[in-house]
Design an enzyme around this catalytic site. Structure first.
Site, PDB file in Angstrom:
ATOM      1  N   GLN A  80       0.833  -1.201   0.000  1.00 17.33           N
ATOM      2  CA  GLN A  80       0.000   0.000   0.000  1.00 17.33           C
ATOM      3  C   GLN A  80       0.870   1.255   0.000  1.00 17.33           C
ATOM      4  O   GLN A  80       1.748   1.395   0.846  1.00 17.33           O
ATOM      5  CB  GLN A  80      -0.868  -0.044   1.266  1.00 17.33           C
ATOM      6  CG  GLN A  80      -1.710   1.181   1.508  1.00 17.33           C
ATOM      7  CD  GLN A  80      -2.726   0.945   2.628  1.00 17.33           C
ATOM      8  OE1 GLN A  80      -2.837  -0.150   3.177  1.00 17.33           O
ATOM      9  NE2 GLN A  80      -3.467   1.975   2.972  1.00 17.33           N
ATOM     10  N   GLY A  81       0.640   2.155  -0.944  1.00 17.70           N
ATOM     11  CA  GLY A  81       1.420   3.397  -1.015  1.00 17.70           C
ATOM     12  C   GLY A  81       0.562   4.620  -0.756  1.00 17.70           C
ATOM     13  O   GLY A  81       0.177   5.314  -1.701  1.00 17.70           O
ATOM     14  N   TYR A  82       0.254   4.840   0.496  1.00 15.21           N
ATOM     15  CA  TYR A  82      -0.564   6.002   0.873  1.00 15.21           C
ATOM     16  C   TYR A  82       0.299   7.086   1.542  1.00 15.21           C
ATOM     17  O   TYR A  82       0.522   8.147   0.995  1.00 15.21           O
ATOM     18  CB  TYR A  82      -1.678   5.585   1.847  1.00 15.21           C
ATOM     19  CG  TYR A  82      -2.964   5.109   1.204  1.00 15.21           C
ATOM     20  CD1 TYR A  82      -3.000   4.626  -0.100  1.00 15.21           C
ATOM     21  CD2 TYR A  82      -4.162   5.117   1.917  1.00 15.21           C
ATOM     22  CE1 TYR A  82      -4.187   4.188  -0.673  1.00 15.21           C
ATOM     23  CE2 TYR A  82      -5.353   4.673   1.349  1.00 15.21           C
ATOM     24  CZ  TYR A  82      -5.359   4.211   0.058  1.00 15.21           C
ATOM     25  OH  TYR A  82      -6.539   3.773  -0.496  1.00 15.21           O
ATOM     26  N   SER A  83       0.773   6.794   2.782  1.00 15.88           N
ATOM     27  CA  SER A  83       1.471   7.807   3.584  1.00 15.88           C
ATOM     28  C   SER A  83       2.753   8.268   2.921  1.00 15.88           C
ATOM     29  O   SER A  83       3.408   7.508   2.204  1.00 15.88           O
ATOM     30  CB  SER A  83       1.832   7.250   4.959  1.00 15.88           C
ATOM     31  OG  SER A  83       0.687   6.877   5.663  1.00 15.88           O
ATOM     32  N   SER A 123       4.320  -1.800   4.447  1.00 14.79           N
ATOM     33  CA  SER A 123       4.727  -3.132   4.891  1.00 14.79           C
ATOM     34  C   SER A 123       4.751  -4.081   3.702  1.00 14.79           C
ATOM     35  O   SER A 123       4.039  -3.884   2.721  1.00 14.79           O
ATOM     36  CB  SER A 123       3.846  -3.653   6.027  1.00 14.79           C
ATOM     37  OG  SER A 123       2.501  -3.488   5.735  1.00 14.79           O
ATOM     38  N   GLU A 128     -11.201  -1.870   5.179  1.00 11.24           N
ATOM     39  CA  GLU A 128     -10.377  -2.296   6.309  1.00 11.24           C
ATOM     40  C   GLU A 128     -11.214  -2.635   7.535  1.00 11.24           C
ATOM     41  O   GLU A 128     -10.744  -3.254   8.457  1.00 11.24           O
ATOM     42  CB  GLU A 128      -9.367  -1.201   6.686  1.00 11.24           C
ATOM     43  CG  GLU A 128      -8.164  -1.181   5.786  1.00 11.24           C
ATOM     44  CD  GLU A 128      -7.039  -0.304   6.322  1.00 11.24           C
ATOM     45  OE1 GLU A 128      -5.890  -0.742   6.237  1.00 11.24           O
ATOM     46  OE2 GLU A 128      -7.298   0.807   6.790  1.00 11.24           O
ATOM     47  N   ASN A 144      -5.322   8.092  16.980  1.00  9.80           N
ATOM     48  CA  ASN A 144      -6.498   8.249  17.844  1.00  9.80           C
ATOM     49  C   ASN A 144      -7.053   9.670  17.779  1.00  9.80           C
ATOM     50  O   ASN A 144      -8.262   9.878  17.896  1.00  9.80           O
ATOM     51  CB  ASN A 144      -6.119   7.912  19.293  1.00  9.80           C
ATOM     52  CG  ASN A 144      -6.156   6.420  19.554  1.00  9.80           C
ATOM     53  OD1 ASN A 144      -6.227   5.630  18.612  1.00  9.80           O
ATOM     54  ND2 ASN A 144      -6.107   6.032  20.807  1.00  9.80           N
TER      55      ASN A 144
END
Lengths: 399, 351
Positions: free
Chosen positions: A131-134, A168, A251, A376
């Site tokens: 996954q390439g988001y952040s 990851s 998710e 959070n």
């Protein structure tokens, strides 16, 4: 309300439980209970083989619709599948991003060609995804993506340039889904595209990030004019944010129940240690154990309710919104409890150099639970603004 | 009543602060972790600064400072996550040996020897180097173990800058036995818990300072993340806990030489308050740092892991809480205006 499984469901439970008992043995014995969150770097090759074994048995994509090659299980049977998988000690799935995120995303937003190209490979365990988001500058402010996608008319391909972080399984993955800016003059959530980028090419450089556990599950991924074909964009340029947010919704699906079974396994281990080392005679420890049990049940009921379907009043969406905040906080407290149960022995690592025990890893990894996938603080803002309709927090740089 | 420190004490603290922050930087610590050693080889410098003989009387070549002042020193050591066993050698072994009129106290002050500790509450010896001696406490004896006679197995700590060893066999010289040994062991545990609380205060302050700096520097949504209440409040809460823990620890230090039960109660409270402040600050600091705080490259984890280790040392939270609750429920502890500064907190007639 009917809080029980049918006879058919129980027969299904028997079939998956016996399949697991038969197959999760021999060379797979050593990967039981391994490879989960905090342990994803372990036993990759064996877990890859396990993915093939699952695929051969028809146990991948169990919740996908039949027309897309899935098993089309009912919600109840998906619940049973995840429960039994976790109970048997089924290892962390190397294919979980493809199965849980890419697949449902393509089924919802992808073209027929994209579905035909990618879904069978995911089901067969042959192609793994990351996954390439952040990005370094786009964490909580995810829309602040700087990675660029430029369409090169000569080669008829998209060229991706930028940096992603906290990816990851990047080294092991064949594909990465990437959000990147297609309109260089845009800001925030507008002007983004959603790309399917092959990882095995010169323009992709992967650097592991060493975590405070001493291990590396996450990576930085550098894209330097990394290419993907013209048909590897999902939707149109500018649709990226819609697809990315839709994907995040997946998710919170049925897999949360499997996650709770992993929590149950950890909880059981802590209780066993407390009984063995005498910590269970301490009244404050006893109460925290009871509290942890109660929290686990609350999560379970909430998930069941979410999965049961919407009754049309929007309560379902709200019950999904609160889940990340609840489980991450509960899990972090479980990590604290584990260390307090161990007492002074909590300091002693398993072996040198820096090989942590499972409970120490649990304690450290749960520090990240309240951060990744929306901190959070971000979760509380979402709940306050979207579930309760409070005014939005001022966000100067974006619209 | 006076909760302030003397000018001498504050000057010593300031000197220690300047020296330690210059010498023991996060870069130095990371270098030690990478090289797999936790030894700065800087003990002679610490001796020269007077730290080793801080609690040793002038007559034996020490500084003759108070336990209260040593808390300030421990805070400074905690602030830089100093790896050397300052509390063991200078805070516990040196004053105890001085009280026994042992020559070893003067030798510690002079830097000729280091004496570490092993205690039922704390069986592992930290930073045992060649040439070091160990003061071993058990319920019925106190022994001094000479360096040459020690056989150990090493144990890995989750704190990469603590190097632990378990003493397997040793020839020993017995310093005290029976009741006297029990008293000495209790005294060592009091000092150990108190000064560890001091280190925890320092670690807490350091983590808050690092997080404050990060919250000012890191931008999301176009502004410093410290702009957002959700982030501000984490740090404000951590800071409040720290400042409320400080007087508890100082009060325990000032009580150490008085009635034993009263001192034990004050130290239990101090260790609990400091450990709670530190674990709360560690949790907040990682949260404020976000993903970066979870990496090995960031400095934060070294401080957070030290906190984790120190919380279990010299009695964990439950150990001390049990003493507090039994004093309240079964120990006739009285509270109220007339007992604030009573010799032992017991109401008259119940001594």
């Amino acid at each position: 309300m009917r809080l029980a499984f049918s006879k058919d469901d129980e027969a299904f439970r028997e079939s998956i439980a016996s399949w697991l008992a038969e197959n999760l043995s021999g060379k797979f014995e050593k990967i039981r209970f391994r490879g989960g969150p905090g342990d994803e770097h372990m036993y990759f090759d064996e877990r890859r083989d396990w993915e093939y074994r699952l695929a051969d048995g028809g146990w991948t994509g169990v919740g996908w619709p039949k027309e897309h090659g899935g098993r089309g299980l009912s919600i109840e049977q998906q619940v049973i599948y995840h429960e039994e998988y976790a109970r048997a000690g089924g290892p962390g799935r190397v294919g979980h991003i493809g199965e849980g995120l890419t697949g449902p995303m393509l089924i919802a937003f992808g073209s027929a060609e994209q579905q035909q190209r990618f879904l069978p490979q995911i089901l067969a365990g042959k192609e793994l995804w990351c996954q390439g988001y952040s990005e370094p500058g786009a964490g909580s402010d995810l829309a602040n993506v700087r990675t660029k996608a430029v369409f090169d008319r000569d080669s008829d391909r998209w060229l991706i340039t930028g940096q992603k972080i906290w990816t990851s399984l990047a080294q092991e993955s064949d594909w990465c889904f990437v959000i990147a800016r297609t309109d260089p003059n845009s800001r925030g959530s507008r002007g983004l595209g959603f790309f399917l980028v092959p990882m095995d090419q010169p323009g992709v450089d992967i650097r592991p990030i060493r975590q405070l556990t001493g291990t590396s599950e996450f990576n930085e991924v550098f894209f330097d004019a990394a290419a993907c074909d013209a048909d590897c964009i999902v939707g149109e340029p500018g649709d990226g944010w819609k697809v990315a947010m839709g994907l995040l919704g997946f998710e919170r699906g049925v897999s949360t129940l499997g996650q709770q079974m992993l929590f149950q396994n950890e909880f059981n281990e802590i209780v066993a240690i407390a009984e063995e080392n005498g910590a269970a005679s301490d009244p404050t420890i006893r109460q925290r154990i009871a509290d942890a049990h109660i929290g686990l049940r609350i999560m379970r009921y909430n998930s069941m309710r979410t999965l049961s379907g919407d009754v049309g009043d929007g309560s379902l969406e709200k019950s999904a919104m609160i889940y990340k905040l609840y489980w991450s906080t509960w899990h972090r407290n479980l990590g604290n409890l584990a260390m307090d149960v161990l007492g002074p022995e909590a300091e002693i690592a398993e072996t040198a150099p820096y090989d942590l025990t499972r409970l120490q890893s649990l304690f450290l990894f749960t520090r990240a639970d309240t951060i990744y996938g929306g901190t959070n603080q971000i979760q509380r803002n979402i709940i306050a603004e979207r579930a309760l309709g409070l005014p939005r927090e001022p966000r100067p740089a974006t619209d | 009543m006076d909760f302030t420190f003397t000018t001498d004490e504050l000057e010593l603290r300031d000197g220690a602060r300047e020296y330690l922050r210059g010498r023991c930087t996060p870069e130095t610590l990371r270098g030690l972790v990478e090289s797999g050693t936790a030894d700065l080889a800087g003990w002679p410098e610490l001796v020269e600064m007077g730290f080793a003989g801080f609690l040793v009387p002038d007559s034996a070549g020490g500084l003759g400072m108070s336990d209260t002042a040593f808390v300030l020193l421990a805070e400074e050591a905690g602030y830089v996550a100093m790896p050397e066993p300052l509390v063991d050698v200078a805070g516990i072994a040196a004053p105890l040996l001085a009280a026994l009129d042992s020559d070893a106290a003067a030798q510690i002050a002079a830097g000729a020897i280091r004496v570490l500790t092993s205690h039922p509450l704390n069986p592992y010896v930290n930073q045992l180097g060649t040439g070091d001696q160990v003061l071993r406490f058990s319920d019925d004896k106190v022994e001094l173990i000479a360096a040459a006679d020690i056989e150990t197995t090493t144990v890995d700590s989750i704190d990469p800058l603590r190097q632990l060893a378990h003493i397997e066999t040793a020839e020993t010289a017995i310093l005290a036995e029976g009741v006297e040994a029990g008293t000495l062991a209790a005294r060592a545990a009091l000092r150990g818990a108190l000064f560890t609380a001091g280190e925890l205060l320092g670690l807490t302050a350091a983590m808050i300072d690092m997080s404050r700096a990060y919250a000012v520097e890191r931008k999301q949504f176009g502004v410093a993340i410290g702009t957002f209440q959700a982030v501000k409040h984490h740090l404000a809460t951590a800071f409040t806990r720290l400042e409320f823990a400080r007087p508890v620890v100082y009060r325990a230090a000032a009580t150490l030489d008085g009635d034993e039960r009263r001192a034990r109660l004050a130290v239990a409270h101090a260790k609990i308050a400091a450990a709670d402040a530190a674990t709360g600050a560690a949790e907040a600091a990682i949260q404020v740092h976000g993903g970066i705080g979870y990496t090995f490259e960031a400095d934060l984890h070294l401080f957070m892991k030290r906190v984790w280790a120190l919380c279990g040392l010299w009695g964990d939270r439950h150990h001390h809480m049990r003493f507090v609750d039994s004093e309240i429920l079964h120990g006739h502890l009285q509270t109220g205006p007339a007992t604030t500064f009573a010799a032992n907190g017991l109401a008259s007639g119940q001594h």
